[in-house]
Motif scaffolding. Structure first.
Motif, mmCIF file in Angstrom:
data_model
loop_
_atom_site.group_PDB
_atom_site.id
_atom_site.type_symbol
_atom_site.label_atom_id
_atom_site.label_comp_id
_atom_site.label_asym_id
_atom_site.label_seq_id
_atom_site.Cartn_x
_atom_site.Cartn_y
_atom_site.Cartn_z
ATOM 1 N N PRO A 1 0.804 -1.229 0.000
ATOM 2 C CA PRO A 1 0.000 0.000 0.000
ATOM 3 C C PRO A 1 0.835 1.277 0.000
ATOM 4 O O PRO A 1 0.341 2.327 -0.392
ATOM 5 C CB PRO A 1 -0.832 -0.106 1.279
ATOM 6 C CG PRO A 1 -0.912 -1.543 1.565
ATOM 7 C CD PRO A 1 0.381 -2.116 1.089
ATOM 8 N N PHE A 2 2.102 1.205 0.409
ATOM 9 C CA PHE A 2 2.942 2.400 0.408
ATOM 10 C C PHE A 2 3.156 2.904 -1.017
ATOM 11 O O PHE A 2 3.099 4.110 -1.272
ATOM 12 C CB PHE A 2 4.288 2.109 1.076
ATOM 13 C CG PHE A 2 5.187 3.310 1.140
ATOM 14 C CD1 PHE A 2 4.894 4.351 1.995
ATOM 15 C CD2 PHE A 2 6.300 3.394 0.336
ATOM 16 C CE1 PHE A 2 5.705 5.469 2.056
ATOM 17 C CE2 PHE A 2 7.126 4.499 0.385
ATOM 18 C CZ PHE A 2 6.819 5.534 1.242
ATOM 19 N N LYS A 3 3.383 1.985 -1.951
ATOM 20 C CA LYS A 3 3.545 2.371 -3.360
ATOM 21 C C LYS A 3 2.256 2.996 -3.882
ATOM 22 O O LYS A 3 2.281 3.987 -4.609
ATOM 23 C CB LYS A 3 3.923 1.157 -4.200
ATOM 24 C CG LYS A 3 5.255 0.560 -3.831
ATOM 25 C CD LYS A 3 5.489 -0.731 -4.581
ATOM 26 C CE LYS A 3 6.733 -1.417 -4.071
ATOM 27 N NZ LYS A 3 6.873 -2.751 -4.621
ATOM 28 N N ASN A 4 1.145 2.413 -3.517
ATOM 29 C CA ASN A 4 -0.152 2.945 -3.931
ATOM 30 C C ASN A 4 -0.387 4.315 -3.306
ATOM 31 O O ASN A 4 -0.972 5.196 -3.936
ATOM 32 C CB ASN A 4 -1.260 1.975 -3.531
ATOM 33 C CG ASN A 4 -2.592 2.359 -4.120
ATOM 34 O OD1 ASN A 4 -2.656 3.030 -5.136
ATOM 35 N ND2 ASN A 4 -3.649 1.922 -3.474
ATOM 36 N N LEU B 1 -0.416 -5.374 10.875
ATOM 37 C CA LEU B 1 -0.482 -4.030 11.454
ATOM 38 C C LEU B 1 0.080 -2.991 10.499
ATOM 39 O O LEU B 1 -0.476 -1.890 10.366
ATOM 40 C CB LEU B 1 0.249 -3.994 12.792
ATOM 41 C CG LEU B 1 -0.429 -4.722 13.947
ATOM 42 C CD1 LEU B 1 0.451 -4.696 15.190
ATOM 43 C CD2 LEU B 1 -1.793 -4.133 14.237
ATOM 44 N N LEU B 2 1.181 -3.310 9.810
ATOM 45 C CA LEU B 2 1.744 -2.383 8.825
ATOM 46 C C LEU B 2 0.773 -2.168 7.675
ATOM 47 O O LEU B 2 0.567 -1.034 7.221
ATOM 48 C CB LEU B 2 3.083 -2.909 8.305
ATOM 49 C CG LEU B 2 3.775 -2.037 7.261
ATOM 50 C CD1 LEU B 2 4.144 -0.689 7.866
ATOM 51 C CD2 LEU B 2 4.994 -2.737 6.710
ATOM 52 N N PHE B 3 0.158 -3.241 7.209
ATOM 53 C CA PHE B 3 -0.825 -3.157 6.122
ATOM 54 C C PHE B 3 -2.000 -2.264 6.521
ATOM 55 O O PHE B 3 -2.432 -1.401 5.753
ATOM 56 C CB PHE B 3 -1.310 -4.576 5.778
ATOM 57 C CG PHE B 3 -2.231 -4.654 4.607
ATOM 58 C CD1 PHE B 3 -1.739 -4.607 3.321
ATOM 59 C CD2 PHE B 3 -3.594 -4.811 4.791
ATOM 60 C CE1 PHE B 3 -2.584 -4.702 2.229
ATOM 61 C CE2 PHE B 3 -4.454 -4.901 3.720
ATOM 62 C CZ PHE B 3 -3.943 -4.854 2.425
ATOM 63 N N ILE B 4 -2.491 -2.456 7.735
ATOM 64 C CA ILE B 4 -3.619 -1.654 8.224
ATOM 65 C C ILE B 4 -3.203 -0.198 8.367
ATOM 66 O O ILE B 4 -3.943 0.713 7.978
ATOM 67 C CB ILE B 4 -4.146 -2.239 9.551
ATOM 68 C CG1 ILE B 4 -4.848 -3.578 9.284
ATOM 69 C CG2 ILE B 4 -5.090 -1.270 10.246
ATOM 70 C CD1 ILE B 4 -5.181 -4.361 10.533
ATOM 71 N N ALA B 5 -2.000 0.058 8.915
ATOM 72 C CA ALA B 5 -1.533 1.433 9.113
ATOM 73 C C ALA B 5 -1.369 2.161 7.783
ATOM 74 O O ALA B 5 -1.769 3.335 7.648
ATOM 75 C CB ALA B 5 -0.217 1.433 9.881
ATOM 76 N N LEU B 6 -0.802 1.496 6.786
ATOM 77 C CA LEU B 6 -0.621 2.141 5.488
ATOM 78 C C LEU B 6 -1.957 2.409 4.802
ATOM 79 O O LEU B 6 -2.133 3.446 4.153
ATOM 80 C CB LEU B 6 0.290 1.296 4.597
ATOM 81 C CG LEU B 6 1.759 1.263 5.009
ATOM 82 C CD1 LEU B 6 2.540 0.296 4.143
ATOM 83 C CD2 LEU B 6 2.361 2.651 4.928
#
Length: 180
Positions: A71-74, A130-135
């Motif tokens: 999701p960071f790239k998105n 958690l990283l996925f949810i945060a991003l």
């Protein structure tokens, strides 16, 4: 060698009789040849399977972290598209903003399905989740920020005028008669 005696003659030391088709005999009944040990094969198999399982769990963990960082790239791409759309309300900017809001919401709804292929007893998925949810929450915040810059969020008192009661009159003025 006499004719008709074949390989299985009575005096052969290394001959094995394969004519016994009884179902009760198994490969464990046949003794191991000199220098061969089944235990070493079993240990090699168990170490190979353990190495394969460790390699697979490492691969699953690495892929889970890659999926979590996607999701960071998105987020960067969506931020650039919103910047290019400008701050005026028109079809393109509304479409980009809707997309920026919809993608994180749908991704957050499917967190379990996203990480389903990487479930393993040796793989810890809490950190990647958690990283996925945060991003994705960051992407959602970016979409809400764009709504605010477009002026589509009710953030001022004037946005709520229709729900306010009419103001009470404090002053009264009368006609043009003066008493002096």
């Amino acid at each position: 060698m006499e004719k008709g005696k074949g390989v299985m003659g009575a005096g052969r030391r290394w001959a094995v009789d394969f004519t016994d088709n009884s179902t009760s005999s198994s490969s464990k009944d046949v003794p191991d040849p000199p220098g061969f040990s089944r235990a070493s094969i079993d240990q090699e198999d168990s170490s190979l399977t353990r190495q394969k399982k460790d390699a697979e769990s490492n691969w699953k963990s690495q892929k889970a972290w890659e999926v979590a960082q996607a999701p960071f790239k998105n987020l960067l791409m969506m931020g650039f598209m919103m910047w290019m759309a400008g701050s005026t309300v028109h079809l393109f900017s509304i479409g980009i903003t809707f997309s920026a809001l919809w993608q994180p919401i749908s991704a957050l709804q499917g967190v379990g399905k996203v990480f389903e292929p990487y479930k393993d007893s040796k793989v810890e998925l809490l950190g990647p989740k958690l990283l996925f949810i945060a991003l994705n929450l960051g992407g959602l915040a970016l979409g809400v920020w764009k709504l605010n810059t477009l002026g589509l969020l009710p953030t001022h008192a004037s946005d709520w005028v229709s729900s306010l009661p009419p103001a009470q009159e404090v002053e009264y003025s009368g006609g043009g008669v003066s008493f002096a």
